[in-house]
Write a protein that holds these residues in place. Structure first.
Motif, PDB file in Angstrom:
ATOM      1  N   ASP A 107       0.975  -1.143   0.070  1.00 46.12           N
ATOM      2  CA  ASP A 107      -0.003  -0.044  -0.052  1.00 46.12           C
ATOM      3  C   ASP A 107       0.790   1.152   0.107  1.00 46.12           C
ATOM      4  N   THR A 108       1.987   1.323   0.695  1.00 45.46           N
ATOM      5  CA  THR A 108       2.714   2.461   0.912  1.00 45.46           C
ATOM      6  C   THR A 108       4.212   1.974   0.834  1.00 45.46           C
ATOM      7  N   PHE A 109       5.292   2.869   0.794  1.00 51.13           N
ATOM      8  CA  PHE A 109       6.496   2.639   0.746  1.00 51.13           C
ATOM      9  C   PHE A 109       6.869   2.184   2.125  1.00 51.13           C
ATOM     10  N   SER A 110       6.615   2.375   3.284  1.00 52.53           N
ATOM     11  CA  SER A 110       6.824   2.162   4.674  1.00 52.53           C
ATOM     12  C   SER A 110       6.333   0.769   4.791  1.00 52.53           C
ATOM     13  N   GLU A 111       5.494   0.307   4.143  1.00 52.88           N
ATOM     14  CA  GLU A 111       5.060  -1.193   4.338  1.00 52.88           C
ATOM     15  C   GLU A 111       5.980  -2.194   3.744  1.00 52.88           C
ATOM     16  N   VAL A 112       7.171  -1.437   3.187  1.00 51.33           N
ATOM     17  CA  VAL A 112       8.090  -2.795   2.739  1.00 51.33           C
ATOM     18  C   VAL A 112       9.091  -3.041   3.602  1.00 51.33           C
ATOM     19  N   ALA A 113       8.642  -3.735   4.370  1.00 53.82           N
ATOM     20  CA  ALA A 113       9.161  -4.218   5.829  1.00 53.82           C
ATOM     21  C   ALA A 113       8.361  -5.331   6.505  1.00 53.82           C
ATOM     22  N   PRO A 114       8.976  -5.846   7.426  1.00 59.16           N
ATOM     23  CA  PRO A 114       8.192  -6.746   8.335  1.00 59.16           C
ATOM     24  C   PRO A 114       7.063  -6.254   8.997  1.00 59.16           C
ATOM     25  N   GLU A 115       5.786  -6.749   9.125  1.00 59.44           N
ATOM     26  CA  GLU A 115       4.813  -6.106   9.538  1.00 59.44           C
ATOM     27  C   GLU A 115       5.286  -5.854  11.176  1.00 59.44           C
ATOM     28  N   PRO A 116       4.907  -4.648  11.641  1.00 57.73           N
ATOM     29  CA  PRO A 116       5.340  -4.254  13.062  1.00 57.73           C
ATOM     30  C   PRO A 116       4.540  -5.079  14.038  1.00 57.73           C
ATOM     31  N   PHE A 117       5.312  -5.071  15.229  1.00 57.39           N
ATOM     32  CA  PHE A 117       4.622  -5.971  16.430  1.00 57.39           C
ATOM     33  C   PHE A 117       4.843  -5.394  17.603  1.00 57.39           C
ATOM     34  N   THR A 118       4.429  -5.908  18.574  1.00 59.04           N
ATOM     35  CA  THR A 118       4.840  -5.130  20.020  1.00 59.04           C
ATOM     36  C   THR A 118       5.886  -6.349  20.507  1.00 59.04           C
ATOM     37  N   ASP A 119       6.952  -5.912  20.573  1.00 59.19           N
ATOM     38  CA  ASP A 119       8.150  -6.851  21.020  1.00 59.19           C
ATOM     39  C   ASP A 119       8.093  -7.066  22.421  1.00 59.19           C
ATOM     40  N   PRO A 145       5.004  -8.623   3.852  1.00 56.30           N
ATOM     41  CA  PRO A 145       3.503  -8.565   3.644  1.00 56.30           C
ATOM     42  C   PRO A 145       3.203  -8.175   2.324  1.00 56.30           C
ATOM     43  N   GLY A 146       3.881  -7.854   1.453  1.00 55.22           N
ATOM     44  CA  GLY A 146       3.871  -7.899   0.038  1.00 55.22           C
ATOM     45  C   GLY A 146       3.191  -8.913  -0.783  1.00 55.22           C
ATOM     46  N   LEU A 147       1.969  -8.374  -1.403  1.00 54.93           N
ATOM     47  CA  LEU A 147       0.983  -9.382  -2.388  1.00 54.93           C
ATOM     48  C   LEU A 147       1.614  -9.412  -3.512  1.00 54.93           C
ATOM     49  N   ASN A 148       1.627 -10.989  -4.086  1.00 56.19           N
ATOM     50  CA  ASN A 148       2.025 -11.114  -5.297  1.00 56.19           C
ATOM     51  C   ASN A 148       1.445 -10.266  -6.387  1.00 56.19           C
ATOM     52  N   GLY A 149       2.004  -9.701  -7.350  1.00 58.46           N
ATOM     53  CA  GLY A 149       1.548  -8.847  -8.385  1.00 58.46           C
ATOM     54  C   GLY A 149       2.054  -7.816  -8.513  1.00 58.46           C
ATOM     55  N   GLN A 150       1.364  -6.790  -9.476  1.00 57.19           N
ATOM     56  CA  GLN A 150       1.714  -5.537  -9.819  1.00 57.19           C
ATOM     57  C   GLN A 150       0.987  -4.512  -8.882  1.00 57.19           C
ATOM     58  N   GLY A 151      -0.146  -5.176  -8.378  1.00 58.19           N
ATOM     59  CA  GLY A 151      -0.875  -4.132  -7.579  1.00 58.19           C
ATOM     60  C   GLY A 151      -1.757  -3.316  -8.287  1.00 58.19           C
ATOM     61  N   GLY A 152      -2.506  -2.390  -7.724  1.00 57.19           N
ATOM     62  CA  GLY A 152      -3.209  -1.461  -8.352  1.00 57.19           C
ATOM     63  C   GLY A 152      -2.963  -0.113  -8.579  1.00 57.19           C
ATOM     64  N   ALA A 153      -3.801   1.028  -8.642  1.00 59.44           N
ATOM     65  CA  ALA A 153      -3.336   2.380  -8.888  1.00 59.44           C
ATOM     66  C   ALA A 153      -2.796   2.535  -7.489  1.00 59.44           C
ATOM     67  N   SER A 154      -1.735   3.435  -7.679  1.00 59.68           N
ATOM     68  CA  SER A 154      -1.001   3.943  -6.354  1.00 59.68           C
ATOM     69  C   SER A 154      -0.176   3.260  -5.385  1.00 59.68           C
ATOM     70  N   ALA A 155      -0.404   1.808  -5.857  1.00 58.40           N
ATOM     71  CA  ALA A 155       0.241   0.723  -4.889  1.00 58.40           C
ATOM     72  C   ALA A 155       1.926   1.025  -5.373  1.00 58.40           C
ATOM     73  N   VAL A 156       2.724   0.482  -4.308  1.00 60.60           N
ATOM     74  CA  VAL A 156       4.247   0.641  -4.503  1.00 60.60           C
ATOM     75  C   VAL A 156       4.454  -0.894  -4.853  1.00 60.60           C
ATOM     76  N   THR A 157       5.327  -1.049  -5.959  1.00 61.64           N
ATOM     77  CA  THR A 157       5.680  -2.506  -6.423  1.00 61.64           C
ATOM     78  C   THR A 157       7.067  -2.638  -6.298  1.00 61.64           C
ATOM     79  N   LEU A 158       7.437  -3.684  -5.778  1.00 59.45           N
ATOM     80  CA  LEU A 158       8.904  -4.227  -5.562  1.00 59.45           C
ATOM     81  C   LEU A 158       9.165  -5.019  -6.931  1.00 59.45           C
ATOM     82  N   TYR A 159       9.628  -4.627  -7.950  1.00 60.58           N
ATOM     83  CA  TYR A 159       9.939  -5.417  -9.381  1.00 60.58           C
ATOM     84  C   TYR A 159      11.328  -6.039  -9.365  1.00 60.58           C
ATOM     85  N   THR A 160      11.556  -7.400  -9.222  1.00 59.80           N
ATOM     86  CA  THR A 160      12.782  -7.953  -9.459  1.00 59.80           C
ATOM     87  C   THR A 160      13.080  -9.074 -10.553  1.00 59.80           C
ATOM     88  N   MET A 161      14.284  -8.946 -11.285  1.00 59.89           N
ATOM     89  CA  MET A 161      14.576  -9.752 -12.333  1.00 59.89           C
ATOM     90  C   MET A 161      15.723 -10.415 -12.033  1.00 59.89           C
TER      91      MET A 161
END
Length: 207
Positions: A107-119, A145-161
């Motif tokens: 959904d956002t750039f900040s979500e390109v990381a493990p889901e936050p939790f209370t340690d 937490p990334g979902l497979n695929g390109q995603g929709g409008a305004s989604a942040v996509t990590l593309y790797t080849m």
């Protein structure tokens, strides 16, 4: 007479250059092959980096999500002059060149990381019972937490080849290395706002 012959042989330098060449030549050949392998890898990596950037921008526009196969094909076309007969295989084996592409959307750039939790116990690991934010809505804690695929409008996509190809020289065998070389490139871009963004609701779960 014998002393004179020994002195003559001791002073005879004929053939010394040939012996020196025979000693140095294998070392020089190994160094040249190693340098050639590194330069080839660096050049292939630079072509892949440029191609993946262009492909990611093409994927981010409206309709890009439905044309990912064609866009991936353009990247492989750019690599074809360097690496022949690449096939799509994400579990490469054997001696033929392969390629594999992946897309993860957030959904956002900040979500390109493990889901936050209370340690709670401060051990740096999410243990059962510790509350976490379910960013992708799948009801489980995810290190990615990334979902497979390109995603929709305004989604942040990590593309790797990733591309795996046979090494140019047999140097790897002499050094007990794999005969295959792997290069990879990634880019993180936000899709264009061609429509309203669909965002997953962040829910706190404590199971």
């Amino acid at each position: 007479m014998m002393v004179s012959l020994r002195q003559s042989l001791a002073k005879d330098r004929r053939g010394a250059t040939l012996i020196e060449f025979a000693l140095i030549c294998p070392v020089m050949l190994l160094m040249m092959m190693g340098l050639g392998e590194l330069l080839y890898q660096a050049y292939a990596q630079s072509i892949l980096n440029g191609s993946i950037q262009k492909a990611a921008r093409d994927s981010a526009i409206e309709g890009g999500a439905s044309n990912v196969a064609t866009i991936d094909g353009l990247v492989i076309t750019q690599m074809a002059p360097l690496i022949k007969n690449l096939t799509n295989n994400c579990a490469p084996s054997g001696s033929t060149g392969t390629w594999c592409s992946t897309r993860k959307s957030y959904d956002t750039f900040s979500e390109v990381a493990p889901e936050p939790f209370t340690d709670t116990n401060s051990n740096g690991v999410r243990d059962p019972g510790e509350c976490y934010t379910d960013e992708n809505g799948n009801g489980a804690w995810d290190a990615d937490p990334g979902l497979n695929g390109q995603g929709g409008a305004s989604a942040v996509t990590l593309y790797t080849m990733t591309i795996t190809y046979p090494r140019l020289f047999p140097l790897a065998g002499l050094m007990k290395l794999s005969p295959m070389q792997t290069i990879a490139a990634s880019t993180l871009l936000k899709n264009q706002p061609y429509a309203g963004q669909t965002v997953n609701a962040n829910v706190t779960i404590c199971t």
